[in-house]
Structure formats: structure tokens, C-alpha cells
Design an enzyme around this catalytic site. Sequence first.
Site, PDB file in Angstrom:
ATOM      1  N   ILE A 159       0.827  -1.207   0.000  1.00  0.00           N
ATOM      2  CA  ILE A 159       0.000   0.000   0.000  1.00  0.00           C
ATOM      3  C   ILE A 159       0.862   1.258   0.000  1.00  0.00           C
ATOM      4  CG2 ILE A 159      -1.633   1.346   1.380  1.00  0.00           C
ATOM      5  CD1 ILE A 159      -2.832  -1.387   2.272  1.00  0.00           C
TER       6      ILE A 159
ATOM      7  N   LYS B 135     -10.124  -2.184   9.756  1.00  0.00           N
ATOM      8  CA  LYS B 135     -11.412  -2.674  10.238  1.00  0.00           C
ATOM      9  C   LYS B 135     -11.312  -3.272  11.633  1.00  0.00           C
ATOM     10  CE  LYS B 135     -10.962  -7.392   8.444  1.00  0.00           C
ATOM     11  NZ  LYS B 135     -10.740  -8.038   9.753  1.00  0.00           N
TER      12      LYS B 135
ATOM     13  N   TYR C 250      -2.770  -4.405  18.373  1.00  0.00           N
ATOM     14  CA  TYR C 250      -3.121  -3.809  17.086  1.00  0.00           C
ATOM     15  C   TYR C 250      -4.525  -3.216  17.128  1.00  0.00           C
ATOM     16  CZ  TYR C 250      -3.590  -3.504  11.973  1.00  0.00           C
ATOM     17  OH  TYR C 250      -3.770  -3.062  10.675  1.00  0.00           O
TER      18      TYR C 250
ATOM     19  N   ALA D  51     -10.115  -3.202   4.993  1.00  0.00           N
ATOM     20  CA  ALA D  51     -10.511  -4.518   5.508  1.00  0.00           C
ATOM     21  C   ALA D  51      -9.539  -5.559   4.966  1.00  0.00           C
ATOM     22  CB  ALA D  51     -11.954  -4.834   5.130  1.00  0.00           C
TER      23      ALA D  51
END
Length: 265
Positions: free
Chosen positions: A22, A144, A156, A187
Site C-alpha cells: 500500500i 477494520k 493492534y 478490511a
Amino acid sequence: METNLAGKVVVIAGAAGESGSIGEVMLRRIAAEGALPVILDRSDRGNTYAEALDRQGIDALFVRTDVTDPDQIEAAVEQIGEKYGRIDVLINNVGINDGVSLEGSMEAFLQSLRVNLVSYWCLTKYCLPHLKKSGGNVLNIGSKVALTGQGGTSGYAASKGGVLALTREWAVDFVPFNMRCNAIIIAECYTPAYRTWIDGLENGDAKLRSINEKIPLGQRMTTPEEIANTALFLISDLASHTTGQYVYVDGGYVHLDRALLPQVH
């Protein structure tokens, strides 16, 4: 429509992941818009990425930084200021789903918070004077897990819950300076790290199918490119009156009724 990111200094934490991650995809997309990308990461891949961008005529900077070390963050921001004299955007994109559960040690839990939450606070704190001057914005990358839980990953989950709370808190703090703060909630995104996890399972193909079947839109995972597209929108002038928002890029995974899913065979 123009993003108006050309010439803006965009700091991306965690941008030196594997190719296709990402952070790396956001880096490439932001550079393509003409922005001046700054890579903050502890991986020396950041140097490779910055050199590749420089060869394309893009003025990029890599500052090797451990974001759990406030002194390194402060020094990195000083280096950015010395080179560019400004910061327009900060993207907090560091996260490790490290599996620190209630069975783990207190120190492991605190370290999870340092990586996944405290780093966001520290980076934003030290970038803030520059962001105030530029009327810039902050984008937090969330998960999420903050909203749905996952099991076995207390550190986390607590961190990502904190990231969402800070997104709203900072949006309020930033109003007097005409600054914005938003979060993207992810997600299931098919990153290289996700692929490595699947490949390491004995029943990886079956596991991947079972996950995809639970995602309402297209029964597939989100791509890093789709995350990057939303990031570009949120940090750009196209989202000039959007602040304090949680933007879900998840194919409906969190909110849509699973009873609506087709039976996939």
C-alpha cells in the site's frame, strides 16, 4: 479534475514496503501527480525507490527512520524542512498486525502501541508546525480491526481504535488552521504481505476463496491501487471540505449484510 498536488511536499511513513504494498503504491501514484514525495521508513528499500524516482526527474527524498524513536522522527522532519522548507501532507501508514494478545507480555503490548499508534502521534506532532504554515492535511491509514475486532491481537486493535479517535480529535484541533484530517479504513487488501501469508498456509487457496466469498462487492479483496486512489482524493484539493471522516475502502466488508451475499461455489 485536478488534484493540485504538483509541487506539494507529501511525507509518507511506511512507503518503503515491498513493491505492490500500500505504501509503495501510494508513493508511485503521488509522485505521478507531480508531488514531491518524502519516504520515511526503516527499510533501505526507500533509498532504491527515491533513486528510481529521481531518475524519472521527480525530486524525492528518503530519510531512514524508525518511527518508534521520537529523536529519529524529529531529526527526519528537520531534514525535510532543510531541503524543502515546507510540508503539505502527512500520510501515517505504519502498521503491523503483530498478534499481541492478552496472553502476551505488557512490554509486547506497549511496543505494539508504539509502532501502530504512538508513531502516528509523534509524526503528526513534529510535522505540525510545517502543516500549520501550509494549511496542509493529515491522512491516517486505519483498519477494520478497530471496529470489528479480530481476536488475538489486542495491541493492534487498541492502536487502530486510537488512530480513529485521533483522526476526529485532530480534525477538531486543525480547524483554526484550515487544516484537515481523515482516515482510510481497510478490511481485506491483497498486498504482497497478505499473499505471503496465504502462500504459507497448507490450505492457502481454500482460505483465500473463503475470504473472498465474504466480501460483498465482487467477492474479491481490495487492491492497493484502490487504496491509493482514495488516498489521492483525500489529500488533494478535491476533498477540500472533507475532514474528520472515516472512509471505508473495503468492498462493503464492514457494513453490508452478509445475507445479501451470493452463494459462491
